[in-house]
Design a protein around this motif. Structure first.
Motif, PDB file in Angstrom:
ATOM      1  N   VAL A  54     -11.422   0.262 -12.859  1.00  0.00           N
ATOM      2  CA  VAL A  54      -9.967   0.408 -12.791  1.00  0.00           C
ATOM      3  C   VAL A  54      -9.545   0.833 -11.393  1.00  0.00           C
ATOM      4  CG1 VAL A  54      -7.950   1.615 -13.707  1.00  0.00           C
ATOM      5  CG2 VAL A  54      -9.808   0.965 -15.253  1.00  0.00           C
ATOM      6  N   ASN A  55     -10.273   1.797 -10.812  1.00  0.00           N
ATOM      7  CA  ASN A  55      -9.963   2.240  -9.451  1.00  0.00           C
ATOM      8  C   ASN A  55     -10.087   1.105  -8.442  1.00  0.00           C
ATOM      9  OD1 ASN A  55      -9.571   5.381  -8.890  1.00  0.00           O
ATOM     10  ND2 ASN A  55     -10.873   5.171 -10.693  1.00  0.00           N
ATOM     11  N   LEU A  56     -11.113   0.264  -8.613  1.00  0.00           N
ATOM     12  CA  LEU A  56     -11.289  -0.857  -7.699  1.00  0.00           C
ATOM     13  C   LEU A  56     -10.065  -1.772  -7.716  1.00  0.00           C
ATOM     14  CD1 LEU A  56     -14.494  -3.009  -7.253  1.00  0.00           C
ATOM     15  CD2 LEU A  56     -12.260  -4.082  -7.421  1.00  0.00           C
ATOM     16  N   VAL A  57      -9.633  -2.136  -8.923  1.00  0.00           N
ATOM     17  CA  VAL A  57      -8.468  -3.028  -9.034  1.00  0.00           C
ATOM     18  C   VAL A  57      -7.219  -2.353  -8.484  1.00  0.00           C
ATOM     19  CG1 VAL A  57      -6.984  -4.298 -10.625  1.00  0.00           C
ATOM     20  CG2 VAL A  57      -9.462  -4.275 -10.985  1.00  0.00           C
ATOM     21  N   ALA A  58      -7.033  -1.073  -8.803  1.00  0.00           N
ATOM     22  CA  ALA A  58      -5.845  -0.358  -8.332  1.00  0.00           C
ATOM     23  C   ALA A  58      -5.795  -0.283  -6.811  1.00  0.00           C
ATOM     24  CB  ALA A  58      -5.810   1.041  -8.930  1.00  0.00           C
ATOM     25  N   GLN A  59      -6.961  -0.042  -6.191  1.00  0.00           N
ATOM     26  CA  GLN A  59      -6.983   0.157  -4.742  1.00  0.00           C
ATOM     27  C   GLN A  59      -7.185  -1.150  -3.948  1.00  0.00           C
ATOM     28  OE1 GLN A  59      -6.181   2.977  -3.094  1.00  0.00           O
ATOM     29  NE2 GLN A  59      -5.675   3.751  -5.133  1.00  0.00           N
ATOM     30  N   THR A  60      -7.344  -2.245  -4.622  1.00  0.00           N
ATOM     31  CA  THR A  60      -7.453  -3.542  -3.925  1.00  0.00           C
ATOM     32  C   THR A  60      -6.276  -4.423  -4.287  1.00  0.00           C
ATOM     33  OG1 THR A  60      -8.908  -4.361  -5.686  1.00  0.00           O
ATOM     34  CG2 THR A  60      -9.963  -3.463  -3.721  1.00  0.00           C
ATOM     35  N   TRP A  61      -6.245  -4.914  -5.517  1.00  0.00           N
ATOM     36  CA  TRP A  61      -5.093  -5.734  -5.926  1.00  0.00           C
ATOM     37  C   TRP A  61      -3.804  -4.926  -5.830  1.00  0.00           C
ATOM     38  CZ3 TRP A  61      -1.173  -5.227  -9.343  1.00  0.00           C
ATOM     39  CH2 TRP A  61      -0.349  -6.347  -9.487  1.00  0.00           C
ATOM     40  N   GLY A  62      -3.885  -3.634  -6.164  1.00  0.00           N
ATOM     41  CA  GLY A  62      -2.681  -2.814  -6.178  1.00  0.00           C
ATOM     42  C   GLY A  62      -1.945  -2.777  -4.860  1.00  0.00           C
ATOM     43  N   HIS A  63      -2.687  -2.803  -3.753  1.00  0.00           N
ATOM     44  CA  HIS A  63      -2.044  -2.739  -2.433  1.00  0.00           C
ATOM     45  C   HIS A  63      -1.571  -4.109  -1.963  1.00  0.00           C
ATOM     46  CE1 HIS A  63      -2.577   1.497  -1.364  1.00  0.00           C
ATOM     47  NE2 HIS A  63      -3.668   1.436  -2.107  1.00  0.00           N
ATOM     48  N   VAL A  64      -1.956  -5.141  -2.687  1.00  0.00           N
ATOM     49  CA  VAL A  64      -1.456  -6.485  -2.405  1.00  0.00           C
ATOM     50  C   VAL A  64      -0.306  -6.835  -3.336  1.00  0.00           C
ATOM     51  CG1 VAL A  64      -2.053  -8.950  -2.402  1.00  0.00           C
ATOM     52  CG2 VAL A  64      -3.702  -7.267  -1.555  1.00  0.00           C
ATOM     53  N   GLY A  65      -0.414  -6.391  -4.595  1.00  0.00           N
ATOM     54  CA  GLY A  65       0.524  -6.825  -5.627  1.00  0.00           C
ATOM     55  C   GLY A  65       1.684  -5.900  -5.907  1.00  0.00           C
ATOM     56  N   LEU A  66       1.660  -4.662  -5.392  1.00  0.00           N
ATOM     57  CA  LEU A  66       2.733  -3.717  -5.675  1.00  0.00           C
ATOM     58  C   LEU A  66       3.420  -3.237  -4.411  1.00  0.00           C
ATOM     59  CD1 LEU A  66       1.036  -3.434  -8.418  1.00  0.00           C
ATOM     60  CD2 LEU A  66       2.121  -1.194  -8.575  1.00  0.00           C
ATOM     61  N   LYS A  67       4.698  -2.893  -4.571  1.00  0.00           N
ATOM     62  CA  LYS A  67       5.486  -2.306  -3.487  1.00  0.00           C
ATOM     63  C   LYS A  67       6.391  -1.242  -4.076  1.00  0.00           C
ATOM     64  CE  LYS A  67       9.216  -5.758  -3.739  1.00  0.00           C
ATOM     65  NZ  LYS A  67       8.795  -6.275  -5.049  1.00  0.00           N
ATOM     66  N   ALA A  68       7.126  -0.554  -3.222  1.00  0.00           N
ATOM     67  CA  ALA A  68       8.025   0.508  -3.671  1.00  0.00           C
ATOM     68  C   ALA A  68       9.026  -0.042  -4.681  1.00  0.00           C
ATOM     69  CB  ALA A  68       8.759   1.109  -2.477  1.00  0.00           C
ATOM     70  N   GLY A  69       9.222   0.710  -5.769  1.00  0.00           N
ATOM     71  CA  GLY A  69      10.173   0.312  -6.803  1.00  0.00           C
ATOM     72  C   GLY A  69       9.567  -0.472  -7.948  1.00  0.00           C
ATOM     73  N   ASP A  70       8.342  -0.981  -7.772  1.00  0.00           N
ATOM     74  CA  ASP A  70       7.669  -1.711  -8.849  1.00  0.00           C
ATOM     75  C   ASP A  70       7.179  -0.750  -9.926  1.00  0.00           C
ATOM     76  OD1 ASP A  70       8.074  -4.151  -7.628  1.00  0.00           O
ATOM     77  OD2 ASP A  70       6.107  -4.200  -6.668  1.00  0.00           O
ATOM     78  N   GLU A  71       6.834  -1.323 -11.085  1.00  0.00           N
ATOM     79  CA  GLU A  71       6.381  -0.493 -12.195  1.00  0.00           C
ATOM     80  C   GLU A  71       5.020  -0.957 -12.717  1.00  0.00           C
ATOM     81  OE1 GLU A  71      10.736   0.901 -13.962  1.00  0.00           O
ATOM     82  OE2 GLU A  71       9.437  -0.382 -15.185  1.00  0.00           O
TER      83      GLU A  71
END
Length: 409
Positions: free
Chosen positions: A101-118
């Motif tokens: 879970v941490n891997l996905v959050a810290q890799t895809w998460g920084h590509v797929g999310l921005k401020a204001g997203d949920e």
């Protein structure tokens, strides 16, 4: 078909841990939700690796290096087939579900999310599927939102739909609650998330020992699980990710193996999945998981499911017959987990008394403090069943719970 009890009586004989006594009593191990016991075939496979195949992988210019590499990559192929991934390139080896879970959050998460997203989760998530998303949300300015549950422990589907919105970029949910036993409808929730434009990560830690998982049929974007919940070794697990998404994701850690070329000025990263596997890997974990997958396939998920549902029904009926026992989670689609309390008794005290009777359970918040808050209790006693259990184990549990009630009330 051969009688299930006879089949699983032979399965039970494959677990050496069950030959011992605890506090002078026959061991009834009812803590498989925390970790499963290991069959002899898995123990022997790991012992054989350390005895005759010890070598690093992908880099040895000798026989043992080739053997170890074949075992390691053979395990990747086995996991891909186990989950019905389209390719072994979609399988990343990690230390377990939490790291996945941490891997996905810290890799895809920084590509797929921005401020204001949920980020949408549920109230019944393990901390391992809550905290990584909170950390990511703080880093990028996103928000974590949780869908509620119904009184019977099922996911509140209407609340889930209500909280899905154009702001939702990823939905992360458990396939099976480690406390309530509730099995979620993975395919339905994935479709709803995709219809809203969100990606999906499924925490499969509890489900992989129960039923066959088909990630292509579910159509989830990520699926994570741990070997030790599937009769395999500790400290090992896997992430399935759709290849197109993995190729968009930056590396999680830097070091050897995850590179194609390194100069002082610049590094070129390896192809997926290797760019996410920095350093010397947990090779014995891989071959142990491969052996564990072979073990469950040899039994068959149809038999496993039928047998565990019989145990769950028996345990539920017997525990409910004891005065003052309250069970949490009565979903129609439920895995082999029974969480309960004796009204007026502390769960830790009950757990200690059960231990003295040779009955191994878990007592506490089970790394689900938000769920405990929703249930209005500090913790529960959890009995979690598996292929090596039988009615005698449940009878021992029921007798011990009755004794705890007499002692504590």
């Amino acid at each position: 078909m051969e009688n299930l009890n006879a089949i699983f009586a032979r399965v039970r004989e494959e677990f050496p841990a069950l030959t011992q006594k605890v506090h002078g009593k026959k061991l009834s191990y009812l803590d498989s939700g925390a970790t499963t016991l290991k069959p002899r075939s898995v123990i022997d496979r790991i012992t054989h690796f350390y005895s005759y195949e010890t070598s690093n992988v992908h880099r040895g210019a000798h026989y043992l290096g080739d053997v170890a590499t074949q075992g390691f990559e053979g395990a990747r192929h086995s996991v891909a087939k186990f989950l019905n991934a389209s390719s072994s390139d979609e399988i990343i080896f990690v230390r377990g579900t939490t790291e996945g879970v941490n891997l996905v959050a810290q890799t895809w998460g920084h590509v797929g999310l921005k401020a204001g997203d949920e980020i949408l989760i549920t109230e019944m998530e393990h901390h391992g599927n809550i905290v990584p998303w909170q950390m990511l949300a703080e880093q990028v300015g996103a928000k974590v939102v949780a869908a509620g549950i119904l009184e019977n422990g099922e996911l509140d589907l209407e609340d889930f739909k209500k909280k899905l919105s154009s702001k939702t970029k990823i939905v992360a949910f458990t396939a099976s609650s480690n406390v309530l036993g509730t099995n979620t409808d993975m395919k339905l929730l994935t479709r709803l998330a995709h219809d809203a434009g969100a990606k999906v990560l499924i925490d499969g830690a509890q489900i992989v020992s129960q039923i066959s998982v088909d990630v292509q049929d579910i159509d989830c974007d990520f699926f994570v699980f741990s070997a030790h919940k599937l009769f395999g070794p500790f400290g090992f697990g896997a992430v399935f990710g759709k290849k197109a998404l993995l190729e968009q994701m930056p590396p999680y850690q830097g070091g050897g193996s995850m590179i194609a070329k390194v100069t002082i000025e610049k590094t070129t990263y390896n192809d997926v999945p290797f760019r996410f596997e920095a350093g010397t890997p947990h090779v014995e974990g891989a071959v142990g998981l491969h052996a564990a997958i072979d073990f469950v396939h040899r039994i068959g998920f149809d038999k496993i499911h039928a047998y565990e549902m019989d145990l769950l029904k028996y345990a539920t009926e017997k525990l409910l017959a004891i005065p003052d026992v309250k069970i949490y989670g009565m979903a129609a689609n439920k895995g082999p987990i029974v969480s309960f309390n004796i009204k007026g008794a502390h769960h830790s005290d009950v757990g200690q008394i059960l231990d003295q009777e040779g009955v191994a359970v878990r007592a506490g918040h089970h790394c689900t403090q938000p769920l405990m808050a929703r249930l209005g209790v500090p913790g529960t006693v959890r009995a979690s069943l598996s292929v090596y259990n039988n009615h005698d184990d449940i009878d021992a549990l029921v007798k011990a719970v009755a004794k705890a009630r007499e002692m504590l009330l």
